[in-house]
Motif scaffolding. Sequence first.
Motif, mmCIF file in Angstrom:
data_model
loop_
_atom_site.group_PDB
_atom_site.id
_atom_site.type_symbol
_atom_site.label_atom_id
_atom_site.label_comp_id
_atom_site.label_asym_id
_atom_site.label_seq_id
_atom_site.Cartn_x
_atom_site.Cartn_y
_atom_site.Cartn_z
ATOM 1 N N ALA A 139 0.828 -1.204 0.000
ATOM 2 C CA ALA A 139 0.000 0.000 0.000
ATOM 3 C C ALA A 139 0.866 1.259 0.000
ATOM 4 C CB ALA A 139 -0.932 -0.007 1.210
ATOM 5 N N LEU A 140 1.950 1.259 0.759
ATOM 6 C CA LEU A 140 2.855 2.411 0.761
ATOM 7 C C LEU A 140 3.529 2.588 -0.592
ATOM 8 C CD1 LEU A 140 4.522 2.037 4.282
ATOM 9 C CD2 LEU A 140 2.749 3.654 3.584
ATOM 10 N N ASN A 141 3.785 1.482 -1.276
ATOM 11 C CA ASN A 141 4.343 1.593 -2.619
ATOM 12 C C ASN A 141 3.327 2.162 -3.600
ATOM 13 O OD1 ASN A 141 4.640 -0.146 -5.438
ATOM 14 N ND2 ASN A 141 6.580 0.680 -4.703
ATOM 15 N N LEU A 142 2.068 1.817 -3.442
ATOM 16 C CA LEU A 142 1.033 2.324 -4.346
ATOM 17 C C LEU A 142 0.870 3.835 -4.234
ATOM 18 C CD1 LEU A 142 -1.740 -0.417 -4.028
ATOM 19 C CD2 LEU A 142 -0.437 0.166 -6.074
ATOM 20 N N VAL A 143 1.021 4.362 -3.025
ATOM 21 C CA VAL A 143 0.869 5.802 -2.833
ATOM 22 C C VAL A 143 2.179 6.553 -3.044
ATOM 23 C CG1 VAL A 143 -1.063 5.493 -1.256
ATOM 24 C CG2 VAL A 143 1.250 5.625 -0.335
ATOM 25 N N GLY A 144 3.242 5.839 -3.403
ATOM 26 C CA GLY A 144 4.503 6.486 -3.730
ATOM 27 C C GLY A 144 5.420 6.761 -2.570
ATOM 28 N N VAL A 145 5.163 6.173 -1.402
ATOM 29 C CA VAL A 145 6.021 6.404 -0.238
ATOM 30 C C VAL A 145 7.240 5.490 -0.263
ATOM 31 C CG1 VAL A 145 6.121 6.344 2.279
ATOM 32 C CG2 VAL A 145 4.076 7.199 1.129
ATOM 33 N N LEU A 146 7.031 4.220 -0.616
ATOM 34 C CA LEU A 146 8.114 3.247 -0.684
ATOM 35 C C LEU A 146 8.301 2.798 -2.127
ATOM 36 C CD1 LEU A 146 7.722 0.843 2.385
ATOM 37 C CD2 LEU A 146 9.605 2.397 1.915
ATOM 38 N N SER A 147 9.505 2.852 -2.612
ATOM 39 C CA SER A 147 9.798 2.400 -3.969
ATOM 40 C C SER A 147 10.333 0.977 -3.939
ATOM 41 C CB SER A 147 10.817 3.325 -4.635
ATOM 42 O OG SER A 147 12.057 3.287 -3.943
ATOM 43 N N HIS A 148 10.325 0.362 -5.111
ATOM 44 C CA HIS A 148 10.880 -0.988 -5.205
ATOM 45 C C HIS A 148 12.378 -0.976 -4.923
ATOM 46 C CE1 HIS A 148 13.015 -4.053 -7.696
ATOM 47 N NE2 HIS A 148 12.233 -4.848 -6.992
ATOM 48 N N ALA A 149 13.069 0.069 -5.343
ATOM 49 C CA ALA A 149 14.504 0.147 -5.088
ATOM 50 C C ALA A 149 14.796 0.173 -3.589
ATOM 51 C CB ALA A 149 15.087 1.379 -5.772
ATOM 52 N N ALA A 150 13.982 0.922 -2.827
ATOM 53 C CA ALA A 150 14.192 0.986 -1.382
ATOM 54 C C ALA A 150 13.895 -0.357 -0.724
ATOM 55 C CB ALA A 150 13.316 2.079 -0.783
ATOM 56 N N LEU A 151 12.804 -1.011 -1.138
ATOM 57 C CA LEU A 151 12.468 -2.302 -0.561
ATOM 58 C C LEU A 151 13.494 -3.367 -0.931
ATOM 59 C CD1 LEU A 151 8.603 -2.364 -1.155
ATOM 60 C CD2 LEU A 151 9.773 -2.152 1.032
ATOM 61 N N SER A 152 13.925 -3.366 -2.200
ATOM 62 C CA SER A 152 14.895 -4.362 -2.623
ATOM 63 C C SER A 152 16.248 -4.154 -1.950
ATOM 64 C CB SER A 152 15.045 -4.316 -4.144
ATOM 65 O OG SER A 152 15.988 -5.255 -4.585
ATOM 66 N N GLY A 153 16.642 -2.897 -1.781
ATOM 67 C CA GLY A 153 17.913 -2.628 -1.127
ATOM 68 C C GLY A 153 17.923 -2.993 0.344
ATOM 69 N N ALA A 154 16.745 -2.950 0.973
ATOM 70 C CA ALA A 154 16.651 -3.275 2.399
ATOM 71 C C ALA A 154 16.136 -4.689 2.627
ATOM 72 C CB ALA A 154 15.736 -2.279 3.098
ATOM 73 N N ARG A 155 16.247 -5.568 1.618
ATOM 74 C CA ARG A 155 15.690 -6.915 1.715
ATOM 75 C C ARG A 155 16.295 -7.684 2.896
ATOM 76 N NH1 ARG A 155 16.232 -8.365 -3.086
ATOM 77 N NH2 ARG A 155 14.113 -8.701 -3.864
ATOM 78 N N ARG A 156 17.626 -7.641 3.051
ATOM 79 C CA ARG A 156 18.245 -8.392 4.142
ATOM 80 C C ARG A 156 17.803 -7.871 5.497
ATOM 81 N NH1 ARG A 156 24.556 -9.139 2.089
ATOM 82 N NH2 ARG A 156 24.065 -10.362 0.187
ATOM 83 N N TRP A 157 17.711 -6.559 5.634
ATOM 84 C CA TRP A 157 17.266 -5.980 6.901
ATOM 85 C C TRP A 157 15.806 -6.333 7.175
ATOM 86 C CZ3 TRP A 157 19.958 -4.281 10.818
ATOM 87 C CH2 TRP A 157 21.265 -3.814 10.600
ATOM 88 N N ILE A 158 14.986 -6.356 6.121
ATOM 89 C CA ILE A 158 13.576 -6.708 6.294
ATOM 90 C C ILE A 158 13.442 -8.132 6.798
ATOM 91 C CG2 ILE A 158 11.425 -7.129 5.045
ATOM 92 C CD1 ILE A 158 12.079 -4.757 3.280
ATOM 93 N N PHE A 159 14.203 -9.047 6.216
ATOM 94 C CA PHE A 159 14.132 -10.446 6.650
ATOM 95 C C PHE A 159 14.652 -10.608 8.074
ATOM 96 C CE2 PHE A 159 14.544 -12.002 1.990
ATOM 97 C CZ PHE A 159 13.259 -11.525 1.749
ATOM 98 N N ALA A 214 7.656 -16.484 11.194
ATOM 99 C CA ALA A 214 8.643 -15.742 10.415
ATOM 100 C C ALA A 214 8.741 -16.240 8.976
ATOM 101 C CB ALA A 214 10.006 -15.815 11.090
ATOM 102 N N ALA A 215 8.696 -17.553 8.765
ATOM 103 C CA ALA A 215 8.888 -18.092 7.414
ATOM 104 C C ALA A 215 7.811 -17.618 6.439
ATOM 105 C CB ALA A 215 8.945 -19.621 7.469
ATOM 106 N N PRO A 216 6.506 -17.716 6.761
ATOM 107 C CA PRO A 216 5.509 -17.183 5.823
ATOM 108 C C PRO A 216 5.604 -15.669 5.640
ATOM 109 C CG PRO A 216 4.493 -18.702 7.362
ATOM 110 C CD PRO A 216 5.867 -18.415 7.879
ATOM 111 N N MET A 217 5.974 -14.935 6.701
ATOM 112 C CA MET A 217 6.103 -13.490 6.559
ATOM 113 C C MET A 217 7.232 -13.121 5.602
ATOM 114 S SD MET A 217 5.441 -11.920 10.370
ATOM 115 C CE MET A 217 5.795 -10.263 9.745
ATOM 116 N N ILE A 218 8.332 -13.872 5.643
ATOM 117 C CA ILE A 218 9.434 -13.615 4.718
ATOM 118 C C ILE A 218 8.982 -13.851 3.282
ATOM 119 C CG2 ILE A 218 11.682 -14.485 3.971
ATOM 120 C CD1 ILE A 218 12.398 -14.875 6.894
#
Length: 280
Positions: free
Chosen positions: A179-199, A222-226
């Motif tokens: 939802a944050l990506n749809l409204v332009g707050v989070l980009s794919h580049a930001a999410l992809s770059g923070a993938r390890r931290w997110i996991f 944790a496994a389904p959330m990842i």
Amino acid sequence: MSLVEHLTELRNRVGVSLLYVLAGTALAFWWYDHGLGEFIRAPYCSLPDELRYGGSEGGCELLVTDVFGGALIRLKISAIVGVVLSAPFWLFQLWRFLTPGLRRAEKRYGVAFVAGSTTLFALGAALAYASLATGLRLLLGLAGEGVLIALTAQDYIGFVISLLLAFGLSFELPLIAVALNLVGVLSHAALSGARRWIFFLTVLFAAFVTPTQDPFTMLVMAAPMIVLFELAIQMARVIDRRRAQRTAIDSFHDVDDDEPSPLEVAPSRLEDEDRSTVPR
């Protein structure tokens, strides 16, 4: 509509929603003696005999230690189940209140968000219920021999409800990222770059949020959330790509019809094999 009219409509919508919740609570109160109570106690009843009070005699009763304990437990379960059962109706009232102020695309996103959030919450709650018996067996088994285990109804019901809510609400986090990506707050580049931290933070979050705090329940959450977060990252990639394509197309609408297209005026270099075909 004026502000007073908006508040009046909100009051009416809230009143109708409360009536739906009361109706669902009454239905759940009746349902408690017709299968709901057995459904809630089923994970506890599936435990080995030594982990249940009176288990050697085939029973799986829960203890009530005060006069109003049984009534309060039944009312608590009925209220929670009533809110869940009446969710489509009070969500519809909320939707009718918000719809006049939304655009067509926002309405479409809103319907998808409500459907997705409901599905994810139900999926998380179902997963928590499926892992409940294993988590109980692991935790109660740590007491060792020589300990009589007698769970009170308040403790067991509170444990079940907290576990279901923890799983259900946790599964909503990846949807919030989309939802944050749809409204332009989070980009794919930001999410992809923070993938390890997110996991990593997902595993840490599961360790703190799970009521049992045992490794099995933590991994089950944790496994389904990842996996869901990875799906959210891929959805953000598709959304950003489509947004970039729409932006590129829309940029041409600002160009005047008489404006010539930019051309490269510098002469291009001919290849050696094509020089023989050029007239001198």
